[in-house]
Design an enzyme around this catalytic site. Structure first.
Site, PDB file in Angstrom:
ATOM      1  N   ALA A 177      63.129  44.675  11.260  1.00  0.00           N
ATOM      2  CA  ALA A 177      61.794  44.989  10.762  1.00  0.00           C
ATOM      3  C   ALA A 177      60.735  44.785  11.847  1.00  0.00           C
ATOM      4  CB  ALA A 177      61.480  44.129   9.552  1.00  0.00           C
ATOM      5  N   GLY A 186      26.993  49.569  12.377  1.00  0.00           N
ATOM      6  CA  GLY A 186      26.965  49.149  10.986  1.00  0.00           C
ATOM      7  C   GLY A 186      27.816  50.008  10.076  1.00  0.00           C
ATOM      8  N   TRP A 228      54.622  35.584  -1.171  1.00  0.00           N
ATOM      9  CA  TRP A 228      54.180  36.625  -0.250  1.00  0.00           C
ATOM     10  C   TRP A 228      55.310  37.640  -0.018  1.00  0.00           C
ATOM     11  CZ3 TRP A 228      49.295  37.125  -0.184  1.00  0.00           C
ATOM     12  CH2 TRP A 228      48.459  36.019  -0.224  1.00  0.00           C
ATOM     13  N   ILE A 229      55.891  38.094  -1.109  1.00  0.00           N
ATOM     14  CA  ILE A 229      57.031  39.008  -1.049  1.00  0.00           C
ATOM     15  C   ILE A 229      56.569  40.422  -1.392  1.00  0.00           C
ATOM     16  CG2 ILE A 229      59.373  39.447  -1.836  1.00  0.00           C
ATOM     17  CD1 ILE A 229      58.939  36.721  -0.393  1.00  0.00           C
ATOM     18  N   ARG A 259      53.293  51.124   5.133  1.00  0.00           N
ATOM     19  CA  ARG A 259      54.423  50.858   6.027  1.00  0.00           C
ATOM     20  C   ARG A 259      55.164  49.600   5.621  1.00  0.00           C
ATOM     21  NH1 ARG A 259      55.664  46.823   8.272  1.00  0.00           N
ATOM     22  NH2 ARG A 259      53.629  46.529   9.249  1.00  0.00           N
ATOM     23  N   GLU A 278      56.283  38.088   9.503  1.00  0.00           N
ATOM     24  CA  GLU A 278      57.543  38.262  10.234  1.00  0.00           C
ATOM     25  C   GLU A 278      57.470  37.675  11.636  1.00  0.00           C
ATOM     26  OE1 GLU A 278      59.711  41.817   9.671  1.00  0.00           O
ATOM     27  OE2 GLU A 278      58.748  42.246   7.753  1.00  0.00           O
TER      28      GLU A 278
END
Length: 430
Positions: free
Chosen positions: A286, A384, A203-204, A128, A407
């Site tokens: 977004a 577990g 972090w793109i 996503r 975001e």
């Protein structure tokens, strides 16, 4: 593919009775005196709020995601591998930029776009994220702020997935405080009609494979947006190294954008937007998609925990018979139902021109927080076995921590809402 593909692909599904859209196993028998049976997959019958077109689009997205994405996810997550072909597949189905009108896009409602993200995130938040960055960030920026030439040239290719796009705002030293960005643009000293961009974004999502970079930089102290095209950048002026060994969103590709006097034509600068209103407009688009998407991840966790609890026997009974297990399932189902309704309401208001950013902050914060809390608790149903990735819930938990963070981390949205409620700014301590 024809922009109406989302509609035509599911034309026969539109005629289906909404009450028969889910399996009988999803519904209990109606209580005496009531005509409607409880459906644990749609407890508050949110589907009644969607148009037939929106439901058809959701069905198209769901079938693609379950048939094409779900079989890939374990190996993709284990190997930290994103298949570039996914963007082409989504483009062929009309899933990219679905709520943009024209330029080869479907022109669907914001609700329909949200339902697409919900189905994609039901499989994995990384998938996503890759779609959202292409659609809600890169394409929205070009559509809302780019010149007509940029729209005509880039949007159809982005909509088809032929071009991959990303959005460069976050920097190594500036995440929640983008106004302090250090990336700068300056007029080219010798080449008229060009700017030189220098700086680093990090972090793109999509950056290592992107053809188009929407980059925000300071020009003479004012934040401006630029459409940076990889094909126009001389060697050494633009590099996009991947960030490896992530503990979450491993099925999406993440990297940096490093620019060293990267030349960009003046016509690729967004002409009429300055300051943070540009990037925040894209982020709000977004964020609303994320509010829908997080509910898809939570619903998948609920489905898997419920199935496990019904099949797994302890002390002579299915786990699902025990009170503590039922409470975990009830809490998750309730938050998923409420979250879907809230996101739908805000999406309707957005299409009616009646929304505001604080509404989006509220649903993004609440839905991401509750998805993460419930997914963590639903792991307990599996005991577990939750540690095995074949049960999927732990992967959702790892992903949802990032979804809750990016975001606008939840605390930042708390400050946005706190300012709206009190009228007092808490971002910068006095």
């Amino acid at each position: 593919m024809n922009p109406s593909v989302l509609r035509t692909a599911s034309r026969h599904l539109r005629a289906a009775n909404r009450l028969n859209r889910t399996s009988a196993a999803s519904r209990s028998a109606p209580i005496r005196g009531y005509k409607t049976a409880f459906n644990w997959e749609d407890p508050l019958v949110a589907s009644e709020l969607f148009t037939e077109e929106e439901l058809a689009i959701q069905d198209t997205a769901k079938r693609y995601c379950q048939e094409q994405l779900q079989p890939r996810i374990l190996e993709a997550y284990r190997n930290e591998n994103y298949d570039r072909q996914i963007l082409n597949e989504m483009g062929e189905l009309g899933l990219l930029g679905a709520n943009i009108k024209g330029y080869g896009c479907a022109g669907a409602s914001t609700v329909a776009s949200g339902l697409i993200t919900k189905e994609v995130e039901r499989v994995d938040s990384g998938y996503r994220s890759g779609m959202s960055v292409q659609s809600s960030l890169a394409m929205t920026a070009i559509h809302d702020f780019g010149t007509q030439e940029l729209k005509d040239r880039l949007l159809p290719e982005l909509a088809r997935g032929k071009l991959a796009g990303c959005f460069g705002l976050t920097e190594p030293n500036h995440g929640s405080d983008p106004g302090s960005m250090e990336t700068v643009a300056r007029e080219h000293p010798t080449k008229k009609g060009y700017y030189l961009l220098s700086g680093t974004k990090t972090w793109i999502t999509n950056s290592p494979l992107s053809d188009l970079f929407v980059v925000w930089a300071k020009l003479d102290g004012k934040i401006r947006g630029f459409a940076v095209e990889r094909s126009q950048c001389p060697e050494g002026t633009l590099t996009t190294p991947a960030i490896k060994n992530k503990t979450a969103l491993r099925a999406s590709i993440t990297g940096m954008i490093q620019m060293d006097d990267c030349p960009v034509p003046a016509e690729n600068m967004f002409p009429d937007v300055t300051g943070l209103v540009g990037p925040f407009t894209c982020l709000n688009s977004a964020r609303l998609g994320i509010a829908f998407g997080a509910m898809g991840a939570l619903e998948d966790c609920l489905d898997r925990a419920r199935t496990y609890a019904l099949e797994r026997k302890q002390f002579g009974s299915p786990l699902a018979k025990f009170q503590l297990i039922q409470k975990k399932l009830v809490d998750a189902a309730t938050d998923a139902a409420y979250g879907t309704l809230a996101a739908t309401q805000v999406a309707r208001l957005k299409d009616a021109g009646k929304s505001c950013p604080e509404m989006i902050s509220m649903v993004k914060r609440q839905n991401c927080d509750r998805a993460l809390v419930n997914a963590r608790i639903l792991q307990e149903v599996l005991g577990g076995n939750a540690a095995s990735d074949e049960y999927h819930i732990a992967r959702h938990v790892a992903n949802l921590f990032v979804v809750q963070t990016y975001e606008g981390q939840s605390d930042i949205h708390s400050l946005i809402l706190g300012r709206a409620i009190t009228g007092l700014q808490a971002f910068v301590p006095k």
